[in-house]
Scaffold this active site. Sequence first.
Site, PDB file in Angstrom:
ATOM      1  N   ASP A  49      -1.934 -27.248 -80.816  1.00  0.00           N
ATOM      2  CA  ASP A  49      -3.193 -27.189 -80.065  1.00  0.00           C
ATOM      3  C   ASP A  49      -3.879 -25.838 -80.286  1.00  0.00           C
ATOM      4  O   ASP A  49      -3.325 -24.798 -79.965  1.00  0.00           O
ATOM      5  CB  ASP A  49      -2.886 -27.384 -78.568  1.00  0.00           C
ATOM      6  CG  ASP A  49      -4.152 -27.414 -77.735  1.00  0.00           C
ATOM      7  OD1 ASP A  49      -4.686 -28.512 -77.532  1.00  0.00           O
ATOM      8  OD2 ASP A  49      -4.605 -26.335 -77.290  1.00  0.00           O
ATOM      9  N   TYR A  54     -10.025 -19.519 -79.742  1.00  0.00           N
ATOM     10  CA  TYR A  54      -8.760 -18.760 -79.809  1.00  0.00           C
ATOM     11  C   TYR A  54      -8.760 -17.809 -81.009  1.00  0.00           C
ATOM     12  O   TYR A  54      -7.863 -16.991 -81.139  1.00  0.00           O
ATOM     13  CB  TYR A  54      -7.549 -19.691 -79.931  1.00  0.00           C
ATOM     14  CG  TYR A  54      -7.329 -20.661 -78.797  1.00  0.00           C
ATOM     15  CD1 TYR A  54      -8.023 -20.567 -77.599  1.00  0.00           C
ATOM     16  CD2 TYR A  54      -6.382 -21.678 -78.923  1.00  0.00           C
ATOM     17  CE1 TYR A  54      -7.800 -21.468 -76.582  1.00  0.00           C
ATOM     18  CE2 TYR A  54      -6.150 -22.580 -77.910  1.00  0.00           C
ATOM     19  CZ  TYR A  54      -6.858 -22.481 -76.736  1.00  0.00           C
ATOM     20  OH  TYR A  54      -6.625 -23.381 -75.729  1.00  0.00           O
ATOM     21  N   LYS A  79     -10.898 -27.321 -80.497  1.00  0.00           N
ATOM     22  CA  LYS A  79     -11.925 -27.454 -79.452  1.00  0.00           C
ATOM     23  C   LYS A  79     -13.163 -26.676 -79.861  1.00  0.00           C
ATOM     24  O   LYS A  79     -13.047 -25.645 -80.525  1.00  0.00           O
ATOM     25  CB  LYS A  79     -11.393 -26.900 -78.115  1.00  0.00           C
ATOM     26  CG  LYS A  79     -10.001 -27.383 -77.771  1.00  0.00           C
ATOM     27  CD  LYS A  79      -9.500 -26.875 -76.428  1.00  0.00           C
ATOM     28  CE  LYS A  79      -8.005 -27.120 -76.307  1.00  0.00           C
ATOM     29  NZ  LYS A  79      -7.173 -26.103 -76.978  1.00  0.00           N
ATOM     30  N   HIS A 112     -14.641 -27.910 -75.297  1.00  0.00           N
ATOM     31  CA  HIS A 112     -13.730 -26.967 -74.624  1.00  0.00           C
ATOM     32  C   HIS A 112     -14.090 -26.739 -73.154  1.00  0.00           C
ATOM     33  O   HIS A 112     -13.228 -26.690 -72.288  1.00  0.00           O
ATOM     34  CB  HIS A 112     -13.731 -25.634 -75.385  1.00  0.00           C
ATOM     35  CG  HIS A 112     -12.510 -24.806 -75.186  1.00  0.00           C
ATOM     36  ND1 HIS A 112     -12.030 -23.934 -76.129  1.00  0.00           N
ATOM     37  CD2 HIS A 112     -11.645 -24.708 -74.138  1.00  0.00           C
ATOM     38  CE1 HIS A 112     -10.932 -23.340 -75.675  1.00  0.00           C
ATOM     39  NE2 HIS A 112     -10.685 -23.789 -74.463  1.00  0.00           N
TER      40      HIS A 112
END
Length: 278
Positions: A49, A54, A79, A112
Site C-alpha cells: 500500500d 508518501y 492513492k 486519498h
Amino acid sequence: MGQLGQDSTIQLAENLAIPAIGLGTWPMEGADAQDAVERAIGHGYRHIDTATNYNNEDAVGRAIAQSSVDRDDLWVTSKLNRSGHGRDEVKQAYADSLQRMGLDYLDSYLVHWPNPDDGKFVAACEGLQELVDGGKLRSWGVSNFKPAHLDAVYAAGLTPVMNQVQIDPHHLQPEQLAHNDRYELVTAAYSPLGRAGEFLEDPAVTSLAEHYGKTPAQIVLRWHLDSGRIAVPKSASDTRQQQNLDVFDFALSAQDLETIDALDTGAGPRLDADEFGH
Ligand code: A2P
C-alpha cells in the site's frame, strides 16, 4: 463487510481477491522504503500500500521490479492527491503514478482524501471508473471518506471497492463502519495497530494473546480480519513484518471481538477529512 477467504484474501468483487494483510509504507522513503518492501515480499507479503503523497511510489516500484514474484501475483494500491481531483485530472494522476512506479497497471487506486472544499471528489471517482471500464486499472476506491462523502459518491451511481480509514481498538468509529457496511463497502484499516498504541498492553488484549499463544499485535490484526476488514500495518522490522503476516493459523470468537470492540474510546481519527486533505 468483507469475509476472509480460506486463502487469506477478501473478495472485493468478482475476480478481485485482495490479500487481507498489506504492507503499509508511510513514512518510509527512498532506499529505506525499497529495502522494507523487498524484505516484505520476501517474507510473503503480496499486497503493498502506497500513495502519491508518501513520496515513495518510485522506491516501491523499484522493490517490485527487484522481486522474483510475478507482478500479477502482487496487489498494489496507490492513492491520488487533490491535484488529481476531476474527471480528466485523475487520468493524468494515474499515468504519473504508473510512471513513477514503473508499472503498467495498479490493482487499486484510491482518492486519498475527499477535500470537500474543492467539491471535485465525485468527478475524480467518475474518472477512476472510466479507467477501470477502459481496462487500464483493476479497481478504484476511496480513503478517509466520511458518511456524507460516501453518500455523494453513491448518489452518483458510483461503487468504490473499499474505503481505507484509520481504525484501531481505541478508534473504532462504529458509525463510519456501519455506513461502509450499509453500502457493502469493504473497510481497509490504516494504522491498524494505532502506531503501536497503548491498547497493545491492555489486559483485554494481552490475555487473548496468552490464550492463543500470539502477540498482542497479532491479536489486534486478527480482530480486524475477523471483523471483515483489510489491514495495512507498516513495519520496517523483519521480525514485526513476519509477525504481522503470521495471523492465519487462528481465529477469534465473537466474544473475543466484542471484548476488543469494548476498548473503543469514542475518539475520531487523528485527522478530520472535512478539515484536512492533500
Ligand atoms: P516498526 O516499523 O519499527 O515495526 P501504523 O500504525 O501507522 O501502521 O504504524 C505502525 C507502527 O507500529 C510503526 O511504528 C511500527 O514500527 C510499529 N509496529 C508494526 N508492527 C508492530 C508489531 N507487530 N508490534 C509492535 N509495533 C509494531
